[in-house]
Scaffold this active site. Sequence first.
Site, PDB file in Angstrom:
ATOM      1  N   THR A  10      -5.633 -20.457  20.705  1.00  0.00           N
ATOM      2  CA  THR A  10      -6.764 -19.284  20.055  1.00  0.00           C
ATOM      3  C   THR A  10      -7.232 -18.441  20.868  1.00  0.00           C
ATOM      4  OG1 THR A  10      -8.098 -21.859  21.322  1.00  0.00           O
ATOM      5  CG2 THR A  10      -7.517 -21.796  18.886  1.00  0.00           C
ATOM      6  N   GLY A  13      -6.979 -12.702  23.405  1.00  0.00           N
ATOM      7  CA  GLY A  13      -6.003 -12.337  24.271  1.00  0.00           C
ATOM      8  C   GLY A  13      -4.539 -12.140  23.528  1.00  0.00           C
ATOM      9  N   GLU A  39       0.270 -31.400  24.098  1.00  0.00           N
ATOM     10  CA  GLU A  39       0.228 -31.715  25.424  1.00  0.00           C
ATOM     11  C   GLU A  39       1.468 -31.229  25.521  1.00  0.00           C
ATOM     12  OE1 GLU A  39       1.344 -35.911  28.378  1.00  0.00           O
ATOM     13  OE2 GLU A  39       0.468 -36.068  26.797  1.00  0.00           O
ATOM     14  N   ASP A  68       6.240 -20.265  25.339  1.00  0.00           N
ATOM     15  CA  ASP A  68       5.805 -21.192  27.215  1.00  0.00           C
ATOM     16  C   ASP A  68       5.921 -20.184  27.993  1.00  0.00           C
ATOM     17  OD1 ASP A  68       4.417 -22.845  29.004  1.00  0.00           O
ATOM     18  OD2 ASP A  68       5.942 -23.792  29.030  1.00  0.00           O
ATOM     19  N   SER A  69       5.694 -19.736  29.172  1.00  0.00           N
ATOM     20  CA  SER A  69       5.803 -18.641  30.313  1.00  0.00           C
ATOM     21  C   SER A  69       4.860 -19.495  31.196  1.00  0.00           C
ATOM     22  CB  SER A  69       5.732 -17.463  29.677  1.00  0.00           C
ATOM     23  OG  SER A  69       4.170 -17.414  29.979  1.00  0.00           O
ATOM     24  N   TYR A 149      -0.240 -14.967  37.970  1.00  0.00           N
ATOM     25  CA  TYR A 149      -0.009 -14.745  38.521  1.00  0.00           C
ATOM     26  C   TYR A 149       0.773 -13.200  39.123  1.00  0.00           C
ATOM     27  CZ  TYR A 149       1.224 -19.701  39.233  1.00  0.00           C
ATOM     28  OH  TYR A 149       0.977 -21.213  39.502  1.00  0.00           O
ATOM     29  N   ASP A 150      -0.212 -12.297  37.975  1.00  0.00           N
ATOM     30  CA  ASP A 150      -0.160 -10.630  37.950  1.00  0.00           C
ATOM     31  C   ASP A 150      -0.458 -10.252  38.428  1.00  0.00           C
ATOM     32  OD1 ASP A 150       0.938 -11.432  35.268  1.00  0.00           O
ATOM     33  OD2 ASP A 150      -0.506  -9.962  33.814  1.00  0.00           O
ATOM     34  N   LYS A 170       2.724  -2.184  32.268  1.00  0.00           N
ATOM     35  CA  LYS A 170       3.580  -3.932  32.474  1.00  0.00           C
ATOM     36  C   LYS A 170       4.157  -4.894  31.448  1.00  0.00           C
ATOM     37  CE  LYS A 170       1.975  -8.467  32.548  1.00  0.00           C
ATOM     38  NZ  LYS A 170       0.711  -9.495  32.406  1.00  0.00           N
ATOM     39  N   HIS A 175       8.151 -10.570  30.464  1.00  0.00           N
ATOM     40  CA  HIS A 175       8.926 -10.952  30.544  1.00  0.00           C
ATOM     41  C   HIS A 175       8.546 -11.083  28.565  1.00  0.00           C
ATOM     42  CE1 HIS A 175       5.800 -12.896  32.279  1.00  0.00           C
ATOM     43  NE2 HIS A 175       5.992 -13.721  31.150  1.00  0.00           N
TER      44      HIS A 175
END
Length: 196
Positions: A10, A13, A39, A68-69, A149-150, A170, A175
Amino acid sequence: MTPLVLLASTNSGKLREWSRLLRGAPLRLALGADLPPVEEDGDSFEANARIKAEAWGHVTDLPVLAEDSGLEVDALEGRPGVFSARMGRDDGERIRWLLDALGSCRRREARFVCTAVLLAPDRRRSWVFTGTCEGTIAREPRGDGGFGYDPVFCPRGEERTFGEMSPEEKERFSHRGAAAKRMVQALPSVVESLLG
């Protein structure tokens, strides 16, 4: 005919980022409507992406793209890994946790990993695409771009963090970008399956 694919999120970005990464690909992305939280209790990025894809697949007749990353840090035995988003209430807390966990450790090698699962409308066929970005963890946050964490991740060969780079810069290392490139290469052979 170009298939419409539901992005299992949702987050507008994330839709902008994936749309940019998949520009020129033979598909159109749409953002999912509200869905109760899923979950993500898998033990790998692929497992979590598949959990999301299947949950969203149950509420649509469209193909679904889920990902997922996270960040794997060698000196922390791969942590935070699939728990990357759960190491604090916000990005600032997560970065503080990481820097505290590393302390003065000189081994700061790490990688971002992204695994995307593209699920066909019949929910029986799926394709998996993984991308990684190798780098190191900076000793303090730098830059206010990106998210997560960028500001503390420097891709290999760079002294700047992702937080100091433009989205286009970037993307060269990303990834997610690597996973998206693999998907774009595979799409011509799977488009018919996506059309149902």
